[in-house]
Design an enzyme around this catalytic site. Structure first.
Site, PDB file in Angstrom:
ATOM      1  N   ASN A  11      26.657 112.807  27.390  1.00 12.71           N
ATOM      2  CA  ASN A  11      28.089 112.678  27.155  1.00 12.71           C
ATOM      3  C   ASN A  11      28.303 111.304  26.530  1.00 12.71           C
ATOM      4  OD1 ASN A  11      30.841 112.401  27.276  1.00 12.71           O
ATOM      5  ND2 ASN A  11      31.024 112.903  29.457  1.00 12.71           N
ATOM      6  N   ARG A  93      28.090 117.050  25.230  1.00 13.06           N
ATOM      7  CA  ARG A  93      29.525 117.273  25.337  1.00 13.06           C
ATOM      8  C   ARG A  93      30.150 116.855  24.015  1.00 13.06           C
ATOM      9  NH1 ARG A  93      34.080 113.592  27.947  1.00 13.06           N
ATOM     10  NH2 ARG A  93      35.773 115.087  27.798  1.00 13.06           N
ATOM     11  N   HIS A 182      39.194 119.345  28.464  1.00 11.80           N
ATOM     12  CA  HIS A 182      38.607 119.535  29.800  1.00 11.80           C
ATOM     13  C   HIS A 182      38.191 120.999  30.008  1.00 11.80           C
ATOM     14  CE1 HIS A 182      41.387 116.105  31.372  1.00 11.80           C
ATOM     15  NE2 HIS A 182      40.173 115.606  31.151  1.00 11.80           N
ATOM     16  N   GLY A 212      41.873 113.738  36.865  1.00 10.66           N
ATOM     17  CA  GLY A 212      40.977 112.580  36.850  1.00 10.66           C
ATOM     18  C   GLY A 212      41.754 111.416  36.286  1.00 10.66           C
ATOM     19  N   GLY A 214      42.141 111.097  33.033  1.00 11.20           N
ATOM     20  CA  GLY A 214      42.961 112.002  32.235  1.00 11.20           C
ATOM     21  C   GLY A 214      43.231 113.208  33.128  1.00 11.20           C
ATOM     22  N   ARG A 243      47.981 107.460  30.211  1.00 12.26           N
ATOM     23  CA  ARG A 243      48.665 108.231  29.162  1.00 12.26           C
ATOM     24  C   ARG A 243      49.989 108.774  29.658  1.00 12.26           C
ATOM     25  NH1 ARG A 243      43.665 112.051  28.097  1.00 12.26           N
ATOM     26  NH2 ARG A 243      42.169 110.402  28.496  1.00 12.26           N
ATOM     27  N   ARG A 286      44.136 105.449  43.923  1.00  8.37           N
ATOM     28  CA  ARG A 286      43.924 104.837  45.243  1.00  8.37           C
ATOM     29  C   ARG A 286      44.844 103.653  45.432  1.00  8.37           C
ATOM     30  NH1 ARG A 286      37.601 105.240  44.219  1.00  8.37           N
ATOM     31  NH2 ARG A 286      38.485 104.888  42.189  1.00  8.37           N
ATOM     32  N   GLU A 386      30.971 119.259  35.319  1.00  9.47           N
ATOM     33  CA  GLU A 386      30.926 119.541  33.889  1.00  9.47           C
ATOM     34  C   GLU A 386      29.502 119.498  33.353  1.00  9.47           C
ATOM     35  OE1 GLU A 386      34.190 116.605  33.795  1.00  9.47           O
ATOM     36  OE2 GLU A 386      34.832 117.636  31.981  1.00  9.47           O
TER      37      GLU A 386
HETATM   38  P1  ADP Z   1      37.420 110.688  34.544  1.00  9.49           P
HETATM   39  O1  ADP Z   1      38.645 111.298  33.922  1.00  9.49           O
HETATM   40  O2  ADP Z   1      37.185 109.285  34.128  1.00  9.49           O
HETATM   41  O3  ADP Z   1      36.196 111.583  34.540  1.00  9.49           O
HETATM   42  P2  ADP Z   1      37.422 111.088  37.430  1.00  9.49           P
HETATM   43  O4  ADP Z   1      37.536 112.562  37.530  1.00  9.49           O
HETATM   44  O5  ADP Z   1      36.161 110.433  37.867  1.00  9.49           O
HETATM   45  O6  ADP Z   1      37.868 110.540  36.026  1.00  9.49           O
HETATM   46  O7  ADP Z   1      38.629 110.466  38.273  1.00  9.49           O
HETATM   47  C1  ADP Z   1      38.815 109.089  38.328  1.00  9.49           C
HETATM   48  C2  ADP Z   1      40.087 108.792  39.102  1.00  9.49           C
HETATM   49  O8  ADP Z   1      40.026 109.423  40.386  1.00  9.49           O
HETATM   50  C3  ADP Z   1      40.259 107.307  39.428  1.00  9.49           C
HETATM   51  O9  ADP Z   1      40.951 106.660  38.401  1.00  9.49           O
HETATM   52  C4  ADP Z   1      41.050 107.332  40.688  1.00  9.49           C
HETATM   53  O10 ADP Z   1      42.439 107.240  40.351  1.00  9.49           O
HETATM   54  C5  ADP Z   1      40.831 108.693  41.291  1.00  9.49           C
HETATM   55  N1  ADP Z   1      40.177 108.634  42.597  1.00  9.49           N
HETATM   56  C6  ADP Z   1      38.857 108.521  42.864  1.00  9.49           C
HETATM   57  N2  ADP Z   1      38.650 108.479  44.199  1.00  9.49           N
HETATM   58  C7  ADP Z   1      39.861 108.570  44.781  1.00  9.49           C
HETATM   59  C8  ADP Z   1      40.340 108.593  46.148  1.00  9.49           C
HETATM   60  N3  ADP Z   1      39.497 108.493  47.163  1.00  9.49           N
HETATM   61  N4  ADP Z   1      41.651 108.717  46.345  1.00  9.49           N
HETATM   62  C9  ADP Z   1      42.513 108.803  45.311  1.00  9.49           C
HETATM   63  N5  ADP Z   1      42.151 108.791  44.032  1.00  9.49           N
HETATM   64  C10 ADP Z   1      40.840 108.678  43.775  1.00  9.49           C
END
Ligand code: ADP
Length: 401
Positions: A11, A93, A182, A212, A214, A243, A286, A386
């Site tokens: 990726n 990807r 996605h 996530g 995004g 965004r 978080r 993914e």
């Molecule tokens: P990406 O889109 O970069 O693949 P991810 O699916 O890894 O992102 O999600 C990342 C986001 O998940 C972080 O920015 C955070 O906001 C959120 N996140 C991760 N762990 C937690 C948690 N324990 N509680 C709340 N939000 C979380």
């Protein structure tokens, strides 16, 4: 299963490469890792071979070729080198497949040229994805390189969901339509949700909330995507980390004409300085939740705006599907943030949607149901994967050709 059974999934982002080496016999990870800050100072490679100590390399990775070479060396040190006869394919990807690529595709010169032609609609992603393919191909020219597109799963959207209501000719000339992103995750999660229900994907209607950094929502009917919240680019839809998601296009004209911002500045504003970050200064959910719990008004507003948009899509896609069997939360926020799940589903009992607070509070890496027994719609947390999906699709393609 005999013969070559491993797939390397790449990726490649603009300044990073994430990778996983997966054994398709059982889907296990032989190694995974990432290279960050390619072409910048402070470059770092983190390599995690399965069952062994993680290793870190700090170096200047001048470009993607240098980064992938370093990854190849780490893999070789673990006896998992790219020259291994057990490697069946490299799965890439690729973010934008336009209208042409609706299936995983074996990369040829002609395919690469078409992915290149799509750069205007995916300027941030497709160039890096192309580089990833070129560099991997140079390392193992004899190996099948498979492109798995983020847009592919959404290609089944009906025309009335995919078209923007603008002049047809202008739209067609510039390939302006809703593509969605996605897709690999929405596909994987909608199928895994059907499995969790003990049903065939063809039998179930699922709303997938991929939350996530995004975020996007999709309505999946009988295994087929019928609508999704992202559009021509990954900017449409939900309030995301940085965004804006849905916005009146008039805001762009206003900021340009009255505010004096250039188109590039507005692009940067909406993609990088909006969403949760724009509303409260933090893009990590978080942190937003922690501050909101302490009574911080900006963080509370950001949380509420995020959830409000999510609920609008949940309700909208309920209407699109007519009958909903399951709502599935996935990705970083969806898998981990119980308060987001609870708030998104609060007060929807009339729609047959409810969340059990105790089940919702359980922390686990497994797919699990969080709705009470009586709930007509199953609400679930379904971790996305993914990379495994890319590996599966790449492997399947290599075996059928
Ligand atoms: P990406 O889109 O970069 O693949 P991810 O699916 O890894 O992102 O999600 C990342 C986001 O998940 C972080 O920015 C955070 O906001 C959120 N996140 C991760 N762990 C937690 C948690 N324990 N509680 C709340 N939000 C979380």
């Amino acid at each position: 299963m005999t013969g070559a059974t491993r797939v390397l999934v790449l990726n490649a982002g603009s300044s990073s490469v994430k990778y996983q080496l997966i054994d398709m016999v059982d889907g296990s990870r032989l190694a995974s890792g990432l290279v960050e800050r390619i072409g910048e100072s402070g470059g770092r490679l983190v390599h995690a071979p399965h069952g062994r100590e993680k290793r870190e390399v700090s170096a200047l990775f001048a470009d993607h070729a240098a980064a992938l070479k370093a990854v190849a060396e780490e893999l070789t040190a673990d006896g998992l080198g790219l020259d291994s006869p057990e490697l069946a394919a490299i799965g890439h990807r690729v973010v934008h497949g336009g209208l042409r690529f609706t299936e995983p595709t074996l990369v040829t010169e002609e395919v690469l040229a078409e992915i290149r032609r799509l750069i205007p609609v995916a300027p941030l992603h497709n160039p890096a994805n192309i580089t990833g393919v070129e560099v991997a191909r140079a390392l193992r020219p004899d190996l099948p390189q498979v492109a798995v597109f983020d847009t592919a799963f959404h290609a089944t959207m009906p025309e009335y969901a995919a078209r923007y209501a603008i002049d047809r000719r202008t739209a067609d000339e510039h390939r302006v339509r809703r593509y969605g992103f996605h897709g690999t995750s929405h596909q994987y999660v909608s199928r895994a949700t059907a499995r969790l229900l003990g049903k065939d994907p063809a039998e179930v209607n699922v709303i997938v909330l991929h939350l996530g950094n995004g975020g996007s929502v999709s309505a999946v009917s009988g295994g087929v995507c019928v609508d999704t919240s992202m559009g021509l680019t990954p900017l449409e839809g939900l309030v995301m980390g940085t965004r804006s998601g849905d916005i009146d296009p008039g805001v762009v004209f206003h900021l340009h004409r009255v505010g004096g911002l250039s188109i590039d500045q507005i692009d940067e504003l909406l993609n990088r300085r909006s969403g949760l970050l724009g509303l409260c200064g933090d893009n990590d959910m978080r942190e937003v939740m922690r501050r909101a719990d302490e009574g911080d008004a900006e963080a509370k507003l950001a949380f509420d705006a995020y959830v409000h948009r999510l609920r609008k899509y949940l309700g909208g896609y309920y209407a699109v599907l007519g009958r909903v069997d399951a709502v599935a939360f996935t990705a970083g926020v969806g898998e981990n943030a119980a308060p987001v799940r609870a708030a998104a589903c609060a007060g929807l009992e009339e729609l047959g949607i409810a969340v059990d607070p105790e089940l919702n509070a359980v922390r686990s890496g497994e797919a699990r149901v969080i709705s009470p027994e009586y709930s007509r719609v199953t609400v679930a947390v379904v971790p996305t994967d993914e990379e495994l999906e890319i590996a599966r699709q790449s492997f399947a393609l290599v075996h059928q050709t």
